[in-house]
Design a protein around this motif. Structure first.
Motif, PDB file in Angstrom:
ATOM      1  N   TRP A 192       0.804  -1.229   0.000  1.00  0.00           N
ATOM      2  CA  TRP A 192       0.000   0.000   0.000  1.00  0.00           C
ATOM      3  C   TRP A 192       0.830   1.268   0.000  1.00  0.00           C
ATOM      4  N   ILE A 193       2.074   1.172   0.392  1.00  0.00           N
ATOM      5  CA  ILE A 193       2.965   2.333   0.244  1.00  0.00           C
ATOM      6  C   ILE A 193       3.141   2.630  -1.247  1.00  0.00           C
ATOM      7  N   ALA A 194       3.390   1.580  -2.015  1.00  0.00           N
ATOM      8  CA  ALA A 194       3.595   1.748  -3.461  1.00  0.00           C
ATOM      9  C   ALA A 194       2.294   2.107  -4.179  1.00  0.00           C
ATOM     10  N   LEU A 195       1.201   1.459  -3.795  1.00  0.00           N
ATOM     11  CA  LEU A 195      -0.076   1.699  -4.479  1.00  0.00           C
ATOM     12  C   LEU A 195      -0.588   3.105  -4.203  1.00  0.00           C
ATOM     13  N   ASN A 196      -0.442   3.562  -2.967  1.00  0.00           N
ATOM     14  CA  ASN A 196      -0.858   4.922  -2.609  1.00  0.00           C
ATOM     15  C   ASN A 196      -0.026   5.947  -3.376  1.00  0.00           C
ATOM     16  N   ALA A 197       1.274   5.693  -3.459  1.00  0.00           N
ATOM     17  CA  ALA A 197       2.157   6.620  -4.176  1.00  0.00           C
ATOM     18  C   ALA A 197       1.743   6.718  -5.645  1.00  0.00           C
ATOM     19  N   ARG A 198       1.483   5.562  -6.251  1.00  0.00           N
ATOM     20  CA  ARG A 198       1.143   5.572  -7.673  1.00  0.00           C
ATOM     21  C   ARG A 198      -0.188   6.288  -7.924  1.00  0.00           C
ATOM     22  N   LYS A 199      -1.125   6.093  -7.028  1.00  0.00           N
ATOM     23  CA  LYS A 199      -2.426   6.747  -7.177  1.00  0.00           C
ATOM     24  C   LYS A 199      -2.249   8.271  -7.137  1.00  0.00           C
ATOM     25  N   ASN A 200      -1.420   8.744  -6.224  1.00  0.00           N
ATOM     26  CA  ASN A 200      -1.179  10.187  -6.116  1.00  0.00           C
ATOM     27  C   ASN A 200      -0.379  10.707  -7.303  1.00  0.00           C
ATOM     28  N   ALA A 201       0.543   9.909  -7.792  1.00  0.00           N
ATOM     29  CA  ALA A 201       1.372  10.337  -8.924  1.00  0.00           C
ATOM     30  C   ALA A 201       0.541  10.586 -10.176  1.00  0.00           C
ATOM     31  N   ALA A 202      -0.576   9.892 -10.276  1.00  0.00           N
ATOM     32  CA  ALA A 202      -1.444  10.077 -11.450  1.00  0.00           C
ATOM     33  C   ALA A 202      -1.863  11.534 -11.591  1.00  0.00           C
ATOM     34  N   ALA A 220       5.455  13.616 -12.197  1.00  0.00           N
ATOM     35  CA  ALA A 220       5.812  12.268 -11.719  1.00  0.00           C
ATOM     36  C   ALA A 220       6.319  11.408 -12.869  1.00  0.00           C
ATOM     37  N   ILE A 221       7.176  10.446 -12.531  1.00  0.00           N
ATOM     38  CA  ILE A 221       7.780   9.576 -13.550  1.00  0.00           C
ATOM     39  C   ILE A 221       6.778   8.499 -13.984  1.00  0.00           C
ATOM     40  N   TYR A 222       6.179   7.821 -13.015  1.00  0.00           N
ATOM     41  CA  TYR A 222       5.240   6.731 -13.319  1.00  0.00           C
ATOM     42  C   TYR A 222       3.836   7.136 -12.879  1.00  0.00           C
ATOM     43  N   ARG A 223       2.897   7.226 -13.851  1.00  0.00           N
ATOM     44  CA  ARG A 223       1.561   7.722 -13.537  1.00  0.00           C
ATOM     45  C   ARG A 223       0.455   6.736 -13.900  1.00  0.00           C
ATOM     46  N   ASP A 224       0.829   5.623 -14.528  1.00  0.00           N
ATOM     47  CA  ASP A 224      -0.197   4.645 -14.914  1.00  0.00           C
ATOM     48  C   ASP A 224      -0.715   3.924 -13.667  1.00  0.00           C
ATOM     49  N   PRO A 225      -1.975   3.503 -13.695  1.00  0.00           N
ATOM     50  CA  PRO A 225      -2.534   2.814 -12.525  1.00  0.00           C
ATOM     51  C   PRO A 225      -1.746   1.547 -12.176  1.00  0.00           C
ATOM     52  N   LEU A 226      -1.678   1.256 -10.881  1.00  0.00           N
ATOM     53  CA  LEU A 226      -0.996   0.057 -10.384  1.00  0.00           C
ATOM     54  C   LEU A 226      -1.956  -0.619  -9.411  1.00  0.00           C
ATOM     55  N   THR A 227      -2.163  -1.928  -9.600  1.00  0.00           N
ATOM     56  CA  THR A 227      -3.084  -2.662  -8.717  1.00  0.00           C
ATOM     57  C   THR A 227      -2.300  -3.570  -7.776  1.00  0.00           C
ATOM     58  N   LEU A 228      -3.006  -4.059  -6.770  1.00  0.00           N
ATOM     59  CA  LEU A 228      -2.385  -5.000  -5.836  1.00  0.00           C
ATOM     60  C   LEU A 228      -1.916  -6.260  -6.581  1.00  0.00           C
ATOM     61  N   ASP A 229      -2.702  -6.693  -7.563  1.00  0.00           N
ATOM     62  CA  ASP A 229      -2.291  -7.871  -8.350  1.00  0.00           C
ATOM     63  C   ASP A 229      -1.014  -7.587  -9.131  1.00  0.00           C
ATOM     64  N   ASP A 230      -0.924  -6.386  -9.725  1.00  0.00           N
ATOM     65  CA  ASP A 230       0.317  -6.007 -10.435  1.00  0.00           C
ATOM     66  C   ASP A 230       1.500  -6.090  -9.481  1.00  0.00           C
ATOM     67  N   TYR A 231       1.283  -5.531  -8.307  1.00  0.00           N
ATOM     68  CA  TYR A 231       2.358  -5.483  -7.305  1.00  0.00           C
ATOM     69  C   TYR A 231       2.812  -6.899  -6.941  1.00  0.00           C
TER      70      TYR A 231
END
Lengths: 142, 404
Positions: B187-197, B202-213
């Motif tokens: 959730w540290i990574a998923l929260n970051a990615r959601k905010n980066a959108a 931000a460098i990475y802005r595409d959605p990231l899911t728990l399954d991806d992780y």
């Protein structure tokens, strides 16, 4: 060892030589304070507990326990076959006496924090002086 | 003995401006240019000119290794901007990247300067190039003859050259002691990615899911690719001003209520007494000893995520949850979301917005506290924030309060 992996070797000094070469005789060696008995690692010129400068190399039993570990999958540089286990172990002679090392000869699904270990050495010949890296494996006698 | 308020001299300092250069995965631009862009942006943001700047502070200072780790030193910027400084400093042996900002606070409080430009500049993306991380590992092309010495002697020899592995071992210890899981760490990574959108830089802005992780390749267990921040090029700067010189500037001063700089365990990645928190424990305790404010007063937190687990260390160390409970605290991501009770890493952190190395968190806190965060602005503009940077043996944190 037939398949000794590439390693970046330590630059030998008078201070670290006992640690990196003790394995020639199968011994894990640390500097120890002759006044208060504290094992000093990494080696420095005085005892951090009592400030005595009377330090001598001394072998320990080679027994340790696993404090923590990580199974490394990333090819950072040439090294052991992937994935390999990096570990922090605590030497049984003194609670604060820790090393980063590799855990070897242990199936990855058998790794448990707290498990008893014993030292095993990996010999590297080198023009600047051979070294013996202390690695750790499960201790079946513990 | 408790300090009396006038001994807590960081309170005489404030953040008065913030700026950033272009940021990208690999910009292939002169890192000094990026550095100067950031410094000039921060100075203008404060409503000042280079004539007003009489101090400079940076982390780590001019260094050539590891490649890309330092984009410019103190002298480079003093010279390029023709600054006349009453005080300047750089250095890497300090309480995290923000140690350079804390020193600036002390300098203005001591009257050595009125307005100090502080910066951190990196070009690790370009330096690594297409070969990635392997291109910047110790020894380089002459590795066979290279010998390990100093701090690296004790981990490099065991094929552990990366902080990813060192910090993964802290995370593994936390998993062991408290039952923490990868499903929580995620959730540290998923929260970051959601905010980066919502962050155009931000460098990475595409959605990231728990399954991806959970399906991502492993780096060093328990860390997968998404637990490790992304090297980038870019510079970040802030202006630290003496509070009595900041009243009439462009921005409302963000007063430094307290800083935390302590380290009580051994300053080592494997010899520190408590491997599940390390120096964050000591810096955080010191911060709260210097203020009457409490974690419950804080509206925004920006916590270092060079590796995801470090954010959890800071959450526990700073008392936002109990020791050992950061896993359940962040699980599901609701509490730490931008619209949650405790918004965390609202720009995307270093995991998704790029490894700007500590200063990105301070920049984001400032921008949010001034209500200038655009699409990602948290709804109720925060007036109290904690920023924490670093991990392992190099940790520092600061509590900011918006004045006026």
């Amino acid at each position: 060892m037939a398949d000794t992996p590439f390693r970046i070797l330590p630059k030998l000094t008078e201070r670290n030589r006992p640690f990196w070469t003790g394995g020639a005789n199968g011994r894990l060696v640390f500097w120890r304070c002759r006044d208060c008995g504290h094992y000093v690692h990494p080696p420095i010129p005085l005892c951090p507990v009592c400030h005595s400068k009377k330090l001598e190399p001394e072998a320990v039993s080679g027994k340790a326990t696993l404090t923590t570990y990580s199974i490394n999958h990333q090819p950072w540089m040439p090294g052991p076959e992937l994935p390999y286990v990096v570990a922090i172990v605590e030497i049984i002679e003194q609670p604060s006496l820790r090393l980063t090392t590799n855990l070897v000869n242990c199936p990855h699904d058998r790794i448990r924090i707290g498990m008893p270990l014993r030292v095993t050495f990996e010999h590297h010949a080198d023009p600047e002086g051979d070294v013996w890296l202390p690695l750790f494996e499960p201790n079946p006698e513990a | 003995m408790a300090l009396d308020a006038n001994q807590i001299i960081e309170r005489r300092a404030c953040v008065s401006g913030a700026g950033q250069s272009d940021i990208g995965r690999r910009l292939h631009r002169d890192p000094l240019e990026l550095t100067l862009d950031a410094c000039l942006a921060a100075i203008a943001d404060a409503g000042l000119t280079t004539k007003d700047i009489d101090g400079l502070s940076t982390y780590p200072g001019a260094l050539t290794t590891p490649p890309g780790f330092s984009g410019a030193g103190a002298y480079d910027v003093i010279d390029a901007l023709r600054l006349q400084v009453g005080w300047y400093d750089s250095g890497i042996e300090t309480s995290g990247q923000l140690g350079s900002v804390f020193k600036a606070c002390m300098a203005v409080a001591a009257g050595l300067a009125n307005h100090v430009v502080c910066f951190r500049s990196v070009w690790e993306g370009s330096a690594q190039g297409e070969k990635g991380r392997a291109a910047v590992m110790p020894g380089g092309d002459s590795r066979a003859a290279f010998k390990a010495s100093g701090m690296m002697e004790w981990n490099l020899v065991f094929s552990a050259p990366s902080a990813a592995t060192w910090i993964a071992m802290f995370a593994q210890r936390h998993f062991h002691l408290y039952g923490t899981t990868r499903e929580q760490l995620a959730w540290i990574a998923l929260n970051a990615r959601k905010n980066a959108a919502l962050n155009p830089k931000a460098i990475y802005r595409d959605p990231l899911t728990l399954d991806d992780y959970l399906a991502a390749r492993l780096i060093s267990t328990p860390f997968c690719l998404y637990d490790c921040d992304v090297p980038c090029d870019g510079a970040t700067a802030v202006v630290v001003s003496r509070i009595d010189r900041a009243k009439d500037l462009r921005r409302k001063p963000l007063r430094v209520e307290a800083v935390g700089t302590a380290i009580h365990g051994r300053p080592s990645w494997d010899q520190f007494d408590d491997l599940s928190t390390m120096a964050a424990r000591d810096a955080a305790r010191q911060l709260w000893s210097r203020t009457d404010l409490k974690p419950s007063d804080v509206k925004l937190i920006e916590f270092y995520d060079g590796f995801s687990f470090l954010t959890m260390c800071w959450l526990e160390a700073l008392g936002f949850c109990k020791v050992g409970e950061s896993g359940p605290f962040i699980e599901g991501g609701k509490r730490i979301a931008r619209d949650g009770e405790l918004p965390l890493n609202t720009h995307g952190g270093q995991l998704s917005a790029g490894r700007l190395h500590g200063y990105g968190f301070l920049h984001e806190a400032a921008v949010q506290m001034w209500g200038e965060a655009g699409e990602r602005q948290v709804k109720s503009v925060p007036d109290v924030a904690v920023v924490a940077a670093g991990g392992g043996n190099t940790c520092g944190c600061m509590l900011l309060v918006r004045e006026g």
